[in-house]
Design a protein around this motif. Structure first.
Motif, PDB file in Angstrom:
ATOM      1  N   TYR A 294    -108.149 110.758 -10.278  1.00 59.00           N
ATOM      2  CA  TYR A 294    -108.113 110.811  -8.809  1.00 59.00           C
ATOM      3  C   TYR A 294    -107.470 109.571  -8.188  1.00 59.00           C
ATOM      4  CZ  TYR A 294    -111.399 114.466  -9.954  1.00 59.00           C
ATOM      5  OH  TYR A 294    -111.964 115.580 -10.494  1.00 59.00           O
ATOM      6  N   LEU A 368    -111.550 107.346   0.838  1.00 55.79           N
ATOM      7  CA  LEU A 368    -112.315 106.093   0.805  1.00 55.79           C
ATOM      8  C   LEU A 368    -113.570 106.239  -0.061  1.00 55.79           C
ATOM      9  CD1 LEU A 368    -112.306 104.675   4.469  1.00 55.79           C
ATOM     10  CD2 LEU A 368    -110.786 104.098   2.589  1.00 55.79           C
ATOM     11  N   LYS A 369    -114.153 107.419  -0.022  1.00 58.00           N
ATOM     12  CA  LYS A 369    -115.366 107.648  -0.816  1.00 58.00           C
ATOM     13  C   LYS A 369    -115.046 107.718  -2.305  1.00 58.00           C
ATOM     14  CE  LYS A 369    -118.097 109.760   2.824  1.00 58.00           C
ATOM     15  NZ  LYS A 369    -118.687 110.991   3.364  1.00 58.00           N
ATOM     16  N   VAL A 370    -113.961 108.400  -2.642  1.00 58.74           N
ATOM     17  CA  VAL A 370    -113.596 108.461  -4.061  1.00 58.74           C
ATOM     18  C   VAL A 370    -113.198 107.061  -4.542  1.00 58.74           C
ATOM     19  CG1 VAL A 370    -112.133 109.565  -5.786  1.00 58.74           C
ATOM     20  CG2 VAL A 370    -112.917 110.883  -3.811  1.00 58.74           C
ATOM     21  N   ARG A 371    -112.647 106.273  -3.626  1.00 58.27           N
ATOM     22  CA  ARG A 371    -112.324 104.882  -3.985  1.00 58.27           C
ATOM     23  C   ARG A 371    -113.597 104.147  -4.434  1.00 58.27           C
ATOM     24  NH1 ARG A 371    -109.308 100.215  -0.254  1.00 58.27           N
ATOM     25  NH2 ARG A 371    -109.037  98.748  -1.975  1.00 58.27           N
ATOM     26  N   THR A 372    -114.681 104.395  -3.733  1.00 56.29           N
ATOM     27  CA  THR A 372    -115.956 103.790  -4.124  1.00 56.29           C
ATOM     28  C   THR A 372    -116.317 104.180  -5.563  1.00 56.29           C
ATOM     29  OG1 THR A 372    -116.721 103.831  -1.850  1.00 56.29           O
ATOM     30  CG2 THR A 372    -118.425 103.680  -3.544  1.00 56.29           C
ATOM     31  N   LEU A 373    -116.112 105.463  -5.888  1.00 51.89           N
ATOM     32  CA  LEU A 373    -116.452 105.925  -7.238  1.00 51.89           C
ATOM     33  C   LEU A 373    -115.569 105.260  -8.295  1.00 51.89           C
ATOM     34  CD1 LEU A 373    -116.960 109.728  -6.447  1.00 51.89           C
ATOM     35  CD2 LEU A 373    -118.736 107.985  -6.817  1.00 51.89           C
ATOM     36  N   LYS A 375    -114.176 102.313  -8.032  1.00 51.54           N
ATOM     37  CA  LYS A 375    -114.653 100.924  -8.165  1.00 51.54           C
ATOM     38  C   LYS A 375    -115.897 100.862  -9.048  1.00 51.54           C
ATOM     39  CE  LYS A 375    -114.825  98.232  -4.471  1.00 51.54           C
ATOM     40  NZ  LYS A 375    -114.861  97.688  -3.107  1.00 51.54           N
ATOM     41  N   ASN A 421    -105.674  98.173  -8.106  1.00 54.05           N
ATOM     42  CA  ASN A 421    -105.560  97.857  -6.675  1.00 54.05           C
ATOM     43  C   ASN A 421    -106.715  98.462  -5.892  1.00 54.05           C
ATOM     44  OD1 ASN A 421    -102.671  98.187  -7.915  1.00 54.05           O
ATOM     45  ND2 ASN A 421    -102.477  96.725  -6.231  1.00 54.05           N
ATOM     46  N   LEU A 422    -107.077  99.697  -6.258  1.00 57.34           N
ATOM     47  CA  LEU A 422    -108.182 100.348  -5.550  1.00 57.34           C
ATOM     48  C   LEU A 422    -109.475  99.573  -5.770  1.00 57.34           C
ATOM     49  CD1 LEU A 422    -107.339 104.083  -6.337  1.00 57.34           C
ATOM     50  CD2 LEU A 422    -107.084 102.915  -4.130  1.00 57.34           C
ATOM     51  N   ALA A 423    -109.654  99.052  -6.977  1.00 55.46           N
ATOM     52  CA  ALA A 423    -110.894  98.327  -7.293  1.00 55.46           C
ATOM     53  C   ALA A 423    -110.795  96.852  -6.940  1.00 55.46           C
ATOM     54  CB  ALA A 423    -111.221  98.481  -8.784  1.00 55.46           C
ATOM     55  N   GLY A 424    -109.598  96.350  -6.667  1.00 60.05           N
ATOM     56  CA  GLY A 424    -109.420  94.946  -6.300  1.00 60.05           C
ATOM     57  C   GLY A 424    -109.424  93.995  -7.481  1.00 60.05           C
ATOM     58  N   HIS A 449    -113.332  91.123 -11.211  1.00 55.54           N
ATOM     59  CA  HIS A 449    -112.948  90.283 -10.082  1.00 55.54           C
ATOM     60  C   HIS A 449    -113.003  88.792 -10.426  1.00 55.54           C
ATOM     61  CE1 HIS A 449    -114.419  93.827  -7.494  1.00 55.54           C
ATOM     62  NE2 HIS A 449    -113.108  93.819  -7.475  1.00 55.54           N
TER      63      HIS A 449
END
Lengths: 476, 94, 477
Positions: A294, A368-373, A375, A421-424, A449
């Motif tokens: 995703y 944005l929510k899937v980004r949380t998953l 991460k 990038n999504l997770a930083g 990180h």
């Protein structure tokens, strides 16, 4: 110092500078000659005909850094390779430029080529024409920091800065056989980086080897009160991570990255790299990043949504290109219609759509929510892992023009780099092999990180046991 | 997938003039891309909080202390059109 | 207007009086040369990034608390996307779904009773630049771009133009007490838009609303609403269907004009501002700011009633302006007598008149409490007349001299000495025989005339009470 100076690394040159065997001017003139000789083939720089020698008030100090065209340099053209920023001369320096100058180094007056506003993975979407891969001039150098990667690979630059929103440092580093790092989000100030997607962008070093990469990261890192998203944590001396014993390091290999679409040559090279490291005592483990598939769709919603807003300021009012029209709204529409290239328009329209009334929840909010998953997948793994190792890109460099007509296919070439990038989190690409056709293959190492040191330790250990980074392209 | 009216509506919001061929092409390409993005509908996101930032920080503030402005020359040096110390734009006809 | 009820909501935009802008270190000072207070951040130059001003956050919380709002624990900025030449980034940094504060109220005085007006939200945002329209185009000045703004949105609880006026006056007075904005409508540091609809009395469903803009004073808001109520009522009467629209108040023609736009519904594409991390506002922070909130006008008024024995009506007038109220209290404390009525009368009477004439506030007249008390001392001891006292006040403001000195140098001490007055009186009687006859034949008014003549002859110095008594005595003899 009998070699051509341009072919040396920054740490090698630093030795010469320190011993006063060479002067900064010598490096400049060596690069000047090299650029004149090879940039007509590579097109890594904008307006290279200008050369490095023009301009009387040139500051030559230290080892010059090549700068991507989306990083603001005071008094010098910065236009993101876009017609809409034609003629724009920033009245201020980006924080990274200030840091380079404060460290005693300098920046090349030539900026490096890129995909317009960093929209692309091939450096073909540039108002300045495409950059060619030094290993095969018919191939792309990757993108969007293709100019920086190609300049370093072809010895037209000692070291360079790129920016990475979804892989724009790592993927071109991989395609050009050089070392490229995307630091942790917040490690390097974004102030002065012309934003593509604010929550994903990071500036990072592109260099000939891991040592140089750590050196350049030392210079550009650190808290910046002008960037609310830069993080106030001390900056270690990253070169101290080089040479650390990697025995016992726990490294995960995500199974989702070794699936259909991964070129067998790339797969073999990465497996070979794993073997090399295993022999040095690194412990490998197959792991799962469940939401990997995703990452690309999440990225293309978030990145284009942010971009659609970030690029709204290019409206012809204060700077850059303005289409002549007697009426304001038509001026806006024509300026932006004519000033942006095809891919920029595509992304702005997609991003605007994702934020527009009635679609926000279904696209943007969900992304944005899937980004949380995504991460969380990393958070869980990093509880017991030091690093994650993957290929940087599913393939080596592709042919110029091969994917231009199929944006979706182009987007998928970032499939392994986007998640970081999504997770930083930080990630590096370093060379780990060549294909039968002589194109470089890149190895990606990810870490938690602010754990760039782990990346450097592992990457340096690998590099010291291999010779891939010493190979030079033939520029044919 | 994504009809031309939607493309035109969105292009107007984004203040981008599209040529006919561009609008046609985009309507097809965006359809494909959105079709691919629709994959996200498979994911169960109940009770998942959105992540608007890559890193969790908060309360980043600065002191209320003045800094010098840009010089008048710098402010206007990139202006496509200016008059005295102002930027000049075409008439606003809504 | 009897058939319909007006439903009005007000949206106030308020500049916060921080030294620097919301997201950069540029000065917020008003009236400087165009574009001279700008930097890469407030110009929205490519690559620039915002960092929020901590003082602006404190001020915002202060206002929210004073308006009884619930300050939210988690709040963030969003981008509001639209194109306009005064908006340098193509978006305004504002707040959307998680504003700073929600759900407050303000009590206003209406027809002698208190009415509670709900406040939906108070949120933070940045101002845009300023446009100057010329024949061949528009000029853009970004000095104002990025000045911190609060948006204060009321519930549609307001039912008349007079209530709207009261709401705004009360709000302004509170903000002035907090000392977080100069609230100057002329400078644009306080702006107000209104939503208004009509519905038949007794109906609960809301009518079609109009958004009113471009009012440049509180009176303008009141006039625009009155005009709009008449206009909408006429349309409803004639059975026409109203359209939801934005109308501009024309302060010269005294009417509202439809602002025709092609745009249709606005689609601002709000999303969380990725350049600014969120804010977590702790209870400790809220308490700290709550403690810094000074006594507010209604609290001060109650205290004036209690401590100084003022009438509620008088107290409310006195506290409307913070500075004037502070000055009044200084005078109360300096005045030896227990009864403060004389001071109150002078504040609401001569002082306010002088202030209005000079287009100043009472505190702006710059007279010291000591001088004012001294002046009132002369008056209460009957050493000067009320008339004289007023002219001495005027001189005090002009010259900043002590009242005693003015009275002495102009020889203004009241003549209460019977012998001196009798001499003047005889002259007046001699010169006005007809009035004397009139009085004697029963015309009471003639006495007033004679007193007036006596006052004139004494150049206003005669004690009018004594003069009257003496005249009466003499003529009735």
């Amino acid at each position: 110092m009998n070699k051509n100076l341009y072919s040396l690394t920054a740490h090698e040159l630093a030795v010469g500078l320190n011993k006063k065997e060479i002067k900064s001017e010598d490096i400049y003139s060596a690069l000047d000659g090299r650029i004149k000789e090879s940039d007509p083939k590579v097109n890594a720089y904008l307006r290279p005909s200008k050369g490095l020698s023009s301009g009387g008030d040139r500051i030559t100090s230290g080892i010059p850094v090549a700068i991507k065209d989306n990083i603001c340099t005071k008094g010098f053209h910065t236009q993101c390779c876009s017609k809409i920023l034609e003629g724009f001369i920033p009245p201020y320096d980006a924080t990274v430029i200030k840091r380079i100058k404060e460290s005693g180094h300098s920046c090349l007056e030539l900026k490096t080529n890129m995909d317009e506003f960093a929209f692309g993975s091939s450096t073909e979407n540039s108002s300045q024409g495409p950059t060619h891969n030094p290993w095969d001039l018919n191939c792309v150098p990757g993108g969007s920091s293709g100019g920086s990667a190609a300049a370093v690979a072809s010895d037209e630059a000692i070291w360079a800065l790129g920016s990475d929103t979804g892989g724009s440092i790592r993927q071109p580093a991989s395609f050009c056989g050089v070392v490229g790092l995307k630091p942790t989000y917040g490690r390097v100030s974004r102030f002065g980086l012309i934003a593509f997607a604010s929550s994903l962008d990071q500036i990072g070093p592109i260099t000939k080897d891991v040592y140089d990469n750590a050196l350049l990261l030392n210079i550009i890192s650190g808290y910046d009160p002008n960037d609310s998203t830069s993080i106030n944590l001390p900056v270690p001396d990253y070169t101290r991570a080089l040479g650390k014993d990697v025995k016992g390091l726990k490294v995960g290999v995500p199974k989702e990255y070794f699936i259909e679409g991964l070129d067998p040559e790339v797969k073999a090279a990465v497996e070979e790299a794993i073997n090399t490291l295993r022999k040095m005592g690194v412990e490998f483990k197959e792991v799962s990043l469940r939401h990997t598939e995703y990452a690309v769709p999440v990225y293309y919603i978030i990145a284009t949504a942010e971009a659609s807003s970030n690029l709204a300021r290019f409206d012809g009012v204060q700077y850059g290109f303005r289409s002549k029209d007697a009426n304001l709204i038509d001026m806006y529409k024509k300026t932006r219609g004519e000033g942006f290239g095809e891919e920029a328009k595509r992304r702005i329209i997609l991003g605007t759509f994702a934020l527009s009334h009635g679609y926000y929840d279904a696209y943007y909010l969900r992304a944005l929510k899937v980004r949380t998953l995504i991460k969380e997948d990393f958070d869980i793994l990093f509880k017991e892992l030091d690093c994650i190792l993957t290929p940087t890109s599913p393939t080596a460099a592709f042919k110029i023009g091969e994917k231009v007509k199929d944006p979706l296919k182009m987007y998928l070439s970032d499939i392994y780099t986007i998640s970081a990038n999504l997770a930083g989190i930080p990630g590096i690409s370093l060379p780990c092999g060549l294909t039968k056709n002589g194109l470089p293959i890149g190895l990606q190492i990810l870490a938690p990180h602010f754990q760039e040191e782990k990346i450097f330790s592992l990457a340096y250990a690998y590099e010291q046991n291999t010779d891939w980074h010493k190979l030079k392209p033939k520029l044919t | 997938m994504i009809d031309k009216e939607t493309v035109e509506y969105v292009a107007n919001l984004a203040r981008i003039e599209l040529k006919k061929e561009e609008a046609n092409m985009l309507s097809g390409q965006l359809g494909d891309i959105l079709g691919f993005i629709d994959k996200l509908k498979e994911v169960n996101v109940d009770k998942v909080l959105p992540a608007s930032h890559a890193i969790t920080v908060s309360n980043v503030l600065r002191g209320d202390s003045p800094k010098g402005p840009l010089s008048a020359h710098s402010v206007l040096s990139n202006a496509p059109l200016k008059r005295e110390k102002f930027f000049l734009v075409p008439k606003i006809i809504e | 207007m009897s058939k319909y009820e007006a439903v009005i909501g007000l949206e106030v935009h308020l500049h916060l009086s921080t030294k620097t802008k919301a997201f950069c270190g540029c000065s917020t000072e008003f009236g400087k040369e165009a574009n001279s207070q700008t930097c890469p951040v407030c110009l929205g130059l490519p690559g620039s990034l915002p960092v929020f001003n901590g003082t602006a956050l404190d001020y915002a919380i202060k206002v929210a608390l004073a308006l009884n709002c619930k300050v939210q624990e988690y709040t963030k900025f969003d981008r509001k996307n639209y194109f306009y030449p005064d908006l340098p980034k193509g978006y305004q940094i504002s707040q959307y779904d998680l504003p700073l504060s929600l759900d407050g109220f303000l009590n206003i005085e209406t027809e002698g009773s208190l009415k509670r007006i709900g406040i939906t939200r108070v949120h933070m945002e940045e101002d845009a630049g300023k446009l100057v329209h010329e024949n061949d185009g528009s000029l853009v000045d970004f000095n104002r771009a990025g000045v911190p703004l609060l948006e204060i949105v009321s519930q549609p609880d307001i039912n008349s133009p007079e209530e709207a006026y009261q709401y705004l006056s009360t709000l302004k007075s509170i903000i002035e007490y907090l000392d977080v904005s100069d609230c100057d409508m002329e400078k644009g540091s306080l702006r107000c838009d209104a939503n208004i609809s009509l519905r038949p009395l007794g109906e609960s469903k809301l009518g079609v609303k109009t958004e009113l803009k471009n009012m440049n004073s509180f009176k303008g808001v009141k006039d625009a609403l009155s005009y709009e109520i008449k206009r909408q009522a006429q349309l409803l009467e004639s059975g026409e269907i109203l359209t939801q629209e934005t109308r501009l108040w024309d302060a010269k023609e005294l009417k509202t004009i439809s602002m025709r736009t092609k745009e249709g519904a606005k689609d601002y594409r709000y999303f969380p501002e990725p350049d600014l991390p969120p804010f977590i506002i702790t209870d400790a922070k809220i308490e700290e700011i709550r403690k810094s909130i000074p006594e507010l006008p209604h609290e001060k008024a109650s205290r004036f009633v209690e401590s100084y024995g003022l009438l509620e009506y008088d107290a409310k007038i006195l506290v409307a302006s913070k500075k004037d109220a502070l000055f009044a209290e200084e005078c109360f404390n300096a005045y030896p007598g227990k009864d403060k009525k004389l001071i109150v009368n002078w504040f609401i009477g001569p002082l306010m008149a002088e202030a209005n004439n000079r287009n100043l506030s009472i505190s702006g007249l710059n007279i010291s409490s000591a001088y004012l008390i001294e002046l009132l001392g002369f008056l209460s001891r009957n050493e000067i007349s009320n008339l004289t006292a007023k002219s001495v006040l005027s001189d005090m403001i002009d010259t900043a001299e002590a009242p005693g000195k003015i009275i002495k140098s102009k020889n203004l001490v009241q003549i209460s000495d019977g012998q001196a007055l009798k001499e003047i009186m005889e002259e007046v009687i001699g010169e006005n025989q007809k009035s004397v006859t009139d009085y004697k034949s029963g015309k009471e008014n003639a006495l007033m005339f004679l007193v007036g003549q006596l006052m004139r002859k004494s150049q206003g110095k005669a004690n009018p009470k004594i003069a009257r008594e003496l005249l009466k005595e003499r003529l009735n003899a």
